[in-house]
Design a protein around this motif. Structure first.
Motif, PDB file in Angstrom:
ATOM      1  N   THR A   1      46.873  16.211  -8.121  1.00 43.47           N
ATOM      2  CA  THR A   1      46.815  15.760  -9.661  1.00 43.47           C
ATOM      3  C   THR A   1      46.618  13.579  -9.814  1.00 43.47           C
ATOM      4  O   THR A   1      46.982  13.122  -9.787  1.00 43.47           O
ATOM      5  CB  THR A   1      48.611  15.281  -9.429  1.00 43.47           C
ATOM      6  OG1 THR A   1      49.139  14.489 -10.353  1.00 43.47           O
ATOM      7  CG2 THR A   1      49.044  15.243  -8.024  1.00 43.47           C
TER       8      THR A   1
ATOM      9  N   MET B   1      52.832  19.727 -20.565  1.00 45.95           N
ATOM     10  CA  MET B   1      52.250  20.570 -18.977  1.00 45.95           C
ATOM     11  C   MET B   1      54.207  20.845 -19.340  1.00 45.95           C
ATOM     12  O   MET B   1      54.462  21.951 -18.421  1.00 45.95           O
ATOM     13  CB  MET B   1      51.736  19.546 -18.431  1.00 45.95           C
ATOM     14  CG  MET B   1      49.889  19.162 -18.309  1.00 45.95           C
ATOM     15  SD  MET B   1      48.958  20.907 -18.554  1.00 45.95           S
ATOM     16  CE  MET B   1      49.129  20.884 -16.635  1.00 45.95           C
TER      17      MET B   1
ATOM     18  N   GLY C   1      46.305  20.113 -22.143  1.00 41.08           N
ATOM     19  CA  GLY C   1      46.875  20.637 -20.964  1.00 41.08           C
ATOM     20  C   GLY C   1      47.172  21.843 -22.458  1.00 41.08           C
ATOM     21  O   GLY C   1      47.388  22.966 -21.056  1.00 41.08           O
TER      22      GLY C   1
ATOM     23  N   TYR D   1      46.254  14.813 -20.540  1.00 38.32           N
ATOM     24  CA  TYR D   1      46.880  16.507 -20.430  1.00 38.32           C
ATOM     25  C   TYR D   1      47.541  17.125 -22.063  1.00 38.32           C
ATOM     26  O   TYR D   1      47.937  17.933 -21.759  1.00 38.32           O
ATOM     27  CB  TYR D   1      47.671  16.548 -19.002  1.00 38.32           C
ATOM     28  CG  TYR D   1      46.764  16.951 -17.932  1.00 38.32           C
ATOM     29  CD1 TYR D   1      46.353  18.144 -17.799  1.00 38.32           C
ATOM     30  CD2 TYR D   1      45.986  16.132 -17.234  1.00 38.32           C
ATOM     31  CE1 TYR D   1      45.554  18.958 -16.504  1.00 38.32           C
ATOM     32  CE2 TYR D   1      45.628  16.549 -16.200  1.00 38.32           C
ATOM     33  CZ  TYR D   1      44.798  17.319 -16.052  1.00 38.32           C
ATOM     34  OH  TYR D   1      44.436  18.083 -14.706  1.00 38.32           O
TER      35      TYR D   1
ATOM     36  N   TYR E   1      46.353  25.052 -19.412  1.00 41.97           N
ATOM     37  CA  TYR E   1      45.812  25.458 -18.292  1.00 41.97           C
ATOM     38  C   TYR E   1      46.332  26.744 -17.065  1.00 41.97           C
ATOM     39  O   TYR E   1      45.966  26.873 -16.681  1.00 41.97           O
ATOM     40  CB  TYR E   1      46.713  24.111 -17.640  1.00 41.97           C
ATOM     41  CG  TYR E   1      46.733  23.860 -16.455  1.00 41.97           C
ATOM     42  CD1 TYR E   1      46.124  22.509 -16.287  1.00 41.97           C
ATOM     43  CD2 TYR E   1      47.827  24.342 -15.414  1.00 41.97           C
ATOM     44  CE1 TYR E   1      45.978  22.617 -14.259  1.00 41.97           C
ATOM     45  CE2 TYR E   1      47.360  23.603 -14.318  1.00 41.97           C
ATOM     46  CZ  TYR E   1      46.671  22.769 -13.844  1.00 41.97           C
ATOM     47  OH  TYR E   1      47.048  22.228 -12.575  1.00 41.97           O
TER      48      TYR E   1
ATOM     49  N   GLU F   1      56.971  15.018 -13.968  1.00 41.66           N
ATOM     50  CA  GLU F   1      55.727  15.313 -14.604  1.00 41.66           C
ATOM     51  C   GLU F   1      55.617  14.345 -16.019  1.00 41.66           C
ATOM     52  O   GLU F   1      56.217  14.605 -17.444  1.00 41.66           O
ATOM     53  CB  GLU F   1      55.455  16.789 -15.164  1.00 41.66           C
ATOM     54  CG  GLU F   1      54.153  17.657 -16.104  1.00 41.66           C
ATOM     55  CD  GLU F   1      52.806  16.482 -16.241  1.00 41.66           C
ATOM     56  OE1 GLU F   1      52.172  16.874 -14.503  1.00 41.66           O
ATOM     57  OE2 GLU F   1      52.541  16.818 -16.927  1.00 41.66           O
TER      58      GLU F   1
ATOM     59  N   GLY G   1      52.720  19.714 -13.465  1.00 37.24           N
ATOM     60  CA  GLY G   1      52.335  20.425 -14.082  1.00 37.24           C
ATOM     61  C   GLY G   1      53.547  20.955 -14.424  1.00 37.24           C
ATOM     62  O   GLY G   1      54.634  21.105 -15.011  1.00 37.24           O
ATOM     63  N   THR G   2      52.357  22.742 -14.786  1.00 28.14           N
ATOM     64  CA  THR G   2      53.507  24.248 -14.762  1.00 28.14           C
ATOM     65  C   THR G   2      53.476  24.449 -13.497  1.00 28.14           C
ATOM     66  O   THR G   2      54.862  25.144 -13.686  1.00 28.14           O
ATOM     67  CB  THR G   2      52.679  24.570 -15.511  1.00 28.14           C
ATOM     68  OG1 THR G   2      51.204  24.857 -14.693  1.00 28.14           O
ATOM     69  CG2 THR G   2      51.943  24.247 -16.977  1.00 28.14           C
TER      70      THR G   2
END
Ligand SMILES: C[S@@+](CC[C@H](N)C(=O)[O-])C[C@H]1O[C@@H](n2cnc3c(N)ncnc32)[C@H](O)[C@@H]1O
Length: 245
Positions: free
Chosen positions: A98, A64, A11, A7, A14, A59, A44-45
């Protein structure tokens, strides 16, 4: 390459196609029940983080984490397999799209179980390649990604979770792998594919072959012929599941 490193590589774009899908969020938030404190693992975000609860995020990818919006929940660097919290620190722990990236999904799920009283996981069951035309007809290499990995049923069993099917709406707002099941042209779009890790994981040659083959079938009408039953559906069963303890 570890999945966090993956990622940190893929990423960057994303949020172009990945965001909270409200109908899936409603299912996840309902499954969280009356939890006040929620840990979001593989956050993530920040998609799917409930706005009305006290959320902490974990995370591993710096790229991210850097894309979390201003005001998003506090996010720690860390992995599911080794959560830096005491036992029973949270009312609930959630993980969305995930667990298939974790080096050891069962260890990660057990960690979630250890630190929270309830666990809610949204994840795809890819054990049946015929469920989705994209894997069945264009990208059989997806099966290779499952080799040596525990099935979703094994993962659910490891934490005593029940599994609930989640149908995917035809206009799903979150551009994950199955999201465009009734919008096949979307998979020809590079921006769409860059938001789906499967394409990076199978590699450039299968990706280009699948895209060319799909484009040909869309032009010739072969895709429409093979998938004519889908056009009438508003939501499809593609193996997406909610695991809830
Ligand atoms: C497809 S994204 C999902 C992000 C977010 N949950 C969402 O729904 O948009 C998968 C995330 O899992 C993270 N990840 C990879 N390995 C992980 C691990 N071992 N533990 C926790 N998260 C991990 C990745 O860095 C990436 O941010």
């Amino acid at each position: 390459m570890s999945s966090a490193q993956l990622y940190d590589t893929i990423g960057a774009t994303y949020t172009v196609t990945r965001r909270t899908e409200p109908r899936i969020a409603a299912r996840i938030w309902a499954a969280l029940g009356d939890a006040r404190t929620v840990l979001n693992v593989g956050a993530g975000t920040g998609s799917y983080e409930p706005p009305d609860r006290d959320v902490t995020a974990v995370e591993p990818s710096a790229l991210m984490r850097a894309q979390r919006p201003p005001g998003a929940a506090f996010c720690l660097a860390g992995t599911a397999e080794s959560l830096p919290f005491e036992d029973q620190s949270f009312d609930a722990a959630m993980a969305v799209c995930t667990a298939h990236h974790w080096a050891d999904p069962i260890a990660g799920l057990r960690e979630m179980r250890r630190v929270a009283r309830r666990v809610v996981v949204f994840q795809g069951d890819t054990s049946d390649p015929d469920r989705f035309w994209l894997t069945r007809d264009y990208l059989p290499e997806v099966a290779d990604l499952r080799v040596g990995r525990p099935s979703l049923t094994e993962q659910a069993r490891a934490i005593g979770a029940r599994m609930e099917p989640v149908l995917i709406p035809w206009d799903c707002a979150d551009g994950f792998f199955e999201a465009y099941w009734r919008r096949p042209e979307a998979y020809l779009d590079d921006h769409v594919r860059r938001g789906i890790s499967v394409w990076a994981r199978v590699g450039p040659e299968p990706e280009q072959r699948a895209v060319h083959s799909l484009r040909d079938d869309l032009v010739s009408g072969r895709w429409a012929e093979r998938n004519r039953d889908l056009v009438a559906l508003d939501a499809a069963e593609l193996g997406l599941r909610l695991l809830v303890t």
